[in-house]
Design a protein around this motif. Structure first.
Motif, mmCIF file in Angstrom:
data_model
loop_
_atom_site.group_PDB
_atom_site.id
_atom_site.type_symbol
_atom_site.label_atom_id
_atom_site.label_comp_id
_atom_site.label_asym_id
_atom_site.label_seq_id
_atom_site.Cartn_x
_atom_site.Cartn_y
_atom_site.Cartn_z
ATOM 1 N N ALA A 105 0.860 -1.193 0.000
ATOM 2 C CA ALA A 105 0.000 0.000 0.000
ATOM 3 C C ALA A 105 0.891 1.236 0.000
ATOM 4 O O ALA A 105 1.853 1.318 0.784
ATOM 5 C CB ALA A 105 -0.912 0.007 1.214
ATOM 6 N N VAL A 106 0.587 2.203 -0.869
ATOM 7 C CA VAL A 106 1.335 3.466 -0.899
ATOM 8 C C VAL A 106 0.327 4.607 -0.835
ATOM 9 O O VAL A 106 -0.640 4.636 -1.585
ATOM 10 C CB VAL A 106 2.231 3.579 -2.156
ATOM 11 N N TYR A 107 0.557 5.543 0.065
ATOM 12 C CA TYR A 107 -0.397 6.626 0.305
ATOM 13 C C TYR A 107 0.308 7.788 0.970
ATOM 14 O O TYR A 107 1.409 7.655 1.538
ATOM 15 C CB TYR A 107 -1.541 6.123 1.197
ATOM 16 N N GLY A 108 -0.311 8.950 0.898
ATOM 17 C CA GLY A 108 0.259 10.145 1.493
ATOM 18 C C GLY A 108 -0.012 10.233 2.978
ATOM 19 O O GLY A 108 -0.705 9.406 3.564
ATOM 20 N N GLY A 109 0.582 11.263 3.597
ATOM 21 C CA GLY A 109 0.368 11.482 5.028
ATOM 22 C C GLY A 109 1.243 10.626 5.909
ATOM 23 O O GLY A 109 1.053 10.587 7.125
ATOM 24 N N ASN A 268 -22.098 10.236 22.552
ATOM 25 C CA ASN A 268 -20.837 9.557 22.250
ATOM 26 C C ASN A 268 -20.474 9.843 20.801
ATOM 27 O O ASN A 268 -20.739 9.034 19.901
ATOM 28 C CB ASN A 268 -21.001 8.056 22.506
ATOM 29 N N ALA A 269 -19.882 11.017 20.564
ATOM 30 C CA ALA A 269 -19.653 11.497 19.197
ATOM 31 C C ALA A 269 -18.248 12.054 19.060
ATOM 32 O O ALA A 269 -17.574 12.366 20.040
ATOM 33 C CB ALA A 269 -20.683 12.565 18.844
ATOM 34 N N GLU A 270 -17.825 12.186 17.807
ATOM 35 C CA GLU A 270 -16.531 12.793 17.492
ATOM 36 C C GLU A 270 -16.594 13.311 16.068
ATOM 37 O O GLU A 270 -17.419 12.874 15.265
ATOM 38 C CB GLU A 270 -15.408 11.766 17.645
ATOM 39 N N ALA A 271 -15.714 14.271 15.752
ATOM 40 C CA ALA A 271 -15.691 14.883 14.425
ATOM 41 C C ALA A 271 -14.566 14.298 13.580
ATOM 42 O O ALA A 271 -13.512 13.912 14.096
ATOM 43 C CB ALA A 271 -15.509 16.398 14.541
ATOM 44 N N LEU A 272 -14.792 14.246 12.272
ATOM 45 C CA LEU A 272 -13.777 13.823 11.308
ATOM 46 C C LEU A 272 -13.767 14.867 10.194
ATOM 47 O O LEU A 272 -14.744 14.997 9.454
ATOM 48 C CB LEU A 272 -14.109 12.437 10.748
ATOM 49 N N HIS A 273 -12.662 15.600 10.081
ATOM 50 C CA HIS A 273 -12.591 16.675 9.087
ATOM 51 C C HIS A 273 -11.150 16.892 8.645
ATOM 52 O O HIS A 273 -10.209 16.281 9.186
ATOM 53 C CB HIS A 273 -13.164 17.977 9.660
ATOM 54 N N GLY A 274 -10.968 17.756 7.687
ATOM 55 C CA GLY A 274 -9.666 17.949 7.062
ATOM 56 C C GLY A 274 -8.623 18.613 7.934
ATOM 57 O O GLY A 274 -7.432 18.582 7.593
ATOM 58 N N ASP A 275 -8.992 19.238 9.031
ATOM 59 C CA ASP A 275 -8.015 19.891 9.896
ATOM 60 C C ASP A 275 -7.307 18.911 10.830
ATOM 61 O O ASP A 275 -6.363 19.297 11.526
ATOM 62 C CB ASP A 275 -8.692 20.980 10.739
ATOM 63 N N GLN A 278 -2.989 13.179 10.508
ATOM 64 C CA GLN A 278 -3.227 11.781 10.179
ATOM 65 C C GLN A 278 -3.318 10.927 11.436
ATOM 66 O O GLN A 278 -4.122 9.984 11.509
ATOM 67 C CB GLN A 278 -2.109 11.249 9.274
ATOM 68 N N VAL A 279 -2.506 11.262 12.447
ATOM 69 C CA VAL A 279 -2.551 10.509 13.705
ATOM 70 C C VAL A 279 -3.908 10.692 14.386
ATOM 71 O O VAL A 279 -4.506 9.724 14.879
ATOM 72 C CB VAL A 279 -1.417 10.958 14.650
ATOM 73 N N GLN A 280 -4.405 11.935 14.419
ATOM 74 C CA GLN A 280 -5.723 12.195 15.014
ATOM 75 C C GLN A 280 -6.823 11.483 14.240
ATOM 76 O O GLN A 280 -7.737 10.902 14.835
ATOM 77 C CB GLN A 280 -5.994 13.701 15.035
ATOM 78 N N ARG A 281 -6.727 11.518 12.925
ATOM 79 C CA ARG A 281 -7.729 10.851 12.088
ATOM 80 C C ARG A 281 -7.730 9.351 12.340
ATOM 81 O O ARG A 281 -8.787 8.733 12.478
ATOM 82 C CB ARG A 281 -7.453 11.147 10.613
ATOM 83 N N ASP A 282 -6.530 8.769 12.406
ATOM 84 C CA ASP A 282 -6.428 7.330 12.657
ATOM 85 C C ASP A 282 -7.037 6.969 14.005
ATOM 86 O O ASP A 282 -7.699 5.935 14.142
ATOM 87 C CB ASP A 282 -4.966 6.880 12.615
ATOM 88 N N ASN A 283 -6.813 7.825 15.001
ATOM 89 C CA ASN A 283 -7.347 7.564 16.332
ATOM 90 C C ASN A 283 -8.873 7.603 16.340
ATOM 91 O O ASN A 283 -9.525 6.723 16.917
ATOM 92 C CB ASN A 283 -6.791 8.591 17.331
ATOM 93 N N VAL A 284 -9.440 8.613 15.661
ATOM 94 C CA VAL A 284 -10.902 8.717 15.581
ATOM 95 C C VAL A 284 -11.482 7.503 14.860
ATOM 96 O O VAL A 284 -12.463 6.900 15.313
ATOM 97 C CB VAL A 284 -11.317 10.024 14.864
#
Length: 578
Positions: A105-109, A268-275, A278-284
């Motif tokens: 797998a090859v990807y950015g971030g 029990n909610a959380e946000a997923l957005h472009g700001d 990558q570590v925060q996104r992976d955690n969410v």
């Protein structure tokens, strides 16, 4: 065909998928796998997300890759990191008994050096995002001279995300004799254009109707005033205590605001957005996939590539401007044969959007009433009782404490004990919904909004398509010059040289003061309240003449001439009243 054994796959691949519990192929797999095993023709496959597309193209590719060749033979392009990882992991599981076959797998971030090392070490199959793949090609690391299969997975999403230039460059680096496989949920004009450019002598497979929604999904809408949208969202979360879903918002700021409100209100909610990093996104995403989160609040871009089969609901906090985007959103529930529900929270100005979605997706929306307090409290209580019934008691831990508990409750009879138990558990909820207002829009309220009495004020702005102006541009302008985010807008009409938009009355003066005399791409802005519909709505300063009335000698003639004037931005011709 009832089993994978009838598809023609090799014993090694069949053994791997048998261990994974795959027995009966999905409709897209039934049509695709035998075709790709026998034919070298290009293929366009149309199917909704969650229908087993990865196995549909992955199994025949894994089956035919030459293990003795350490060159890249298959390249799979997909829109997001999450989908890239999901595809590569699936392919590795499918190829478990094809010793020597390597998938990367090859990807950015993330660090590129490890990916370069893996490619130089030799691999036959690569799953990647367009940006990172193009980067590796430009570095002369990834060579595609021996590519036999090129897969464009979720091609419509890649185009929507602006990867057209990268796709053109990558495909231009592949040999002419490759087999191109294009998988998409919708057949938009852009996808047709891509197929015509890159594919020749192709077959087409479609599961269900083109651009249609899944039959496993029910579609419903709740109509409220714009100011009550968040309260309606909370009631929906309360009426579905077992909800596991995604709430889609228009902007990343709105995503943040809604998630913060839900969290502060105890959801029990959380946000997923472009700001997010990558570590925060992976955690969410890890918390959401493990169901430690019930509600994910996301933008369309941030949600691309999410691969979760068990979602119960998709909630459209805002309807998208593009009906195809709604089909993508709703397709995230009702997967793998499960039932799902797609919900839209709309105000009175959005019925037209619903009708467009119904026509394109060949679906039907059910108008439902926002639940009231008693309904929610009853649903929550029954859910809690079911949870109590299913709770397993750890006798070793609880037994030593029970004597004292029995002594404390000895003087309370059974009925009274149950009442107190329920009151203690639901006191806050009962208080919150006591005398709660009806959020549903009544017919007379809708009429008032259309007249402008209780709803939006219609505004004029001197920017249009000729200035590369569009609805997102309007949101950005308002946020930039007012410093406020999440301001509620109604319908937006972008014409050639100017536009109209609707906004809550309390925001008229702040927006006029903030935007007037500012600039957009070098043009000085003019923003004013528009006249009522049916009149020439451009302000007098914008057109240099008086407005004309709404009753004309010929309705068709007026519509024809007014439309031409809008396109040319000429001063409207005068009309004589009868």
């Amino acid at each position: 065909m009832t089993t994978f054994k009838e598809t023609g796959l090799s014993p090694e691949v069949l053994k791997a998928i048998d261990e994974l519990g795959f027995i009966t192929p999905t409709p897209i797999q039934v049509q695709t796998i035998p075709t790709l095993l026998k034919s070298e023709k290009d293929l366009v496959a149309l199917a909704q997300t969650g229908t087993g597309k990865t196995a549909a193209f992955g199994l025949p590719i894994i089956d035919q890759v030459q293990i003795g060749e350490a060159t890249v033979q298959a390249l799979i392009l997909c829109p997001t990191r999450e989908l890239c990882l999901q595809i590569s992991e699936d392919l590795k599981r499918f190829s478990k008994y094809r010793r020597g076959l390597d998938v990367q797998a090859v990807y950015g971030g993330t660090e590129i050096r490890n990916q370069i090392k893996a490619i130089k070490g030799g691999c036959q199959v690569i799953a990647g995002t367009p940006g990172r793949v193009n980067d590796l090609i430009n570095r002369n690391i990834l060579k595609l001279d021996n590519i036999k299969w090129l897969v464009l997975d979720e091609a419509d999403e890649m185009l929507n995300m602006g990867f057209k230039e990268e796709l053109d460059a990558i495909i231009g680096s592949t040999p002419q004799g490759r087999q191109t496989l294009l998988f998409s949920a919708t057949m938009s004009p852009e996808i047709s254009g891509m197929a015509n450019r890159y594919m020749h002598n192709r077959d087409e497979i479609s599961v269900g109707s083109k651009n249609s929604g899944s039959k496993n999904i029910t579609h419903s809408y709740f109509m409220v005033h714009a100011r009550d949208r968040y309260d309606a969202l909370k009631r929906l979360a309360d009426i579905y205590p077992g909800i596991y879903g995604i709430v889609f918002c228009r902007t990343r700021q709105e995503t943040k605001d809604i998630a913060e409100k839900l969290i502060s209100d105890g959801y029990n909610a959380e946000a997923l957005h472009g700001d997010l990093s990558q570590v925060q996104r992976d955690n969410v995403m890890a918390r959401f996939k493990s169901r430690h989160l019930q509600i994910l609040v996301a933008t369309d871009v941030a949600a691309r590539g999410i691969d979760v089969n068990e979602l119960t609901h998709v909630i459209n906090y805002n309807l998208p401007d593009d009906p195809e985007v709604y089909i993508h959103r709703s397709g995230r529930t009702g997967r793998a044969g499960r039932k799902g529900e797609s919900i839209a929270i709309i105000h009175t100005k959005e019925k037209g959007k619903l009708q467009s979605i119904e026509r394109l997706g060949k679906i039907s929306f059910e108008h439902r009433q926002v639940p009231n307090g008693p309904e929610i409290c009853q649903k929550q209580l029954l859910h809690f009782i079911e949870k109590v019934e299913q709770t397993e008691v750890n006798q070793d831990q609880i037994s030593p404490l029970m004597d004292e508990v029995y002594a404390k409750l000895a003087n309370i009879d059974r009925d009274e004990l149950i009442k107190r138990f329920v009151t203690a558990e639901f006191n806050t909820l009962l208080d919150y919904y006591n005398d709660s207002p009806d959020l549903n829009v009544r017919k007379e309220d809708g009429r008032n909004e259309r007249k402008g009495g209780k709803g939006y004020t219609r505004m004029f702005i001197n920017l249009g398509k000729a200035s590369n102006f569009n609805p997102p541009s309007l949101f950005n302008l308002i946020e930039s010059y007012t410093g406020k985010r999440g301001i509620d807008l109604g319908r937006i009409e972008v014409l050639r040289n100017f536009s109209f938009f609707e906004i809550a009355p309390e925001w008229v003066t702040p927006i006029v003061n903030a935007l007037n005399n500012q600039t957009y791409n070098g043009e000085r802005l003019l923003v004013e309240p528009a006249a009522s519909k049916g009149e020439d709505e451009r302000p007098a300063r914008a057109k240099g003449e008086k407005r004309f009335g709404s009753k004309f000698s010929g309705k068709k003639e007026y519509q024809k001439d007014f439309k031409r004037d809008f396109k040319s931005d000429k001063k409207p011709r005068s009309f004589k009243r009868k």
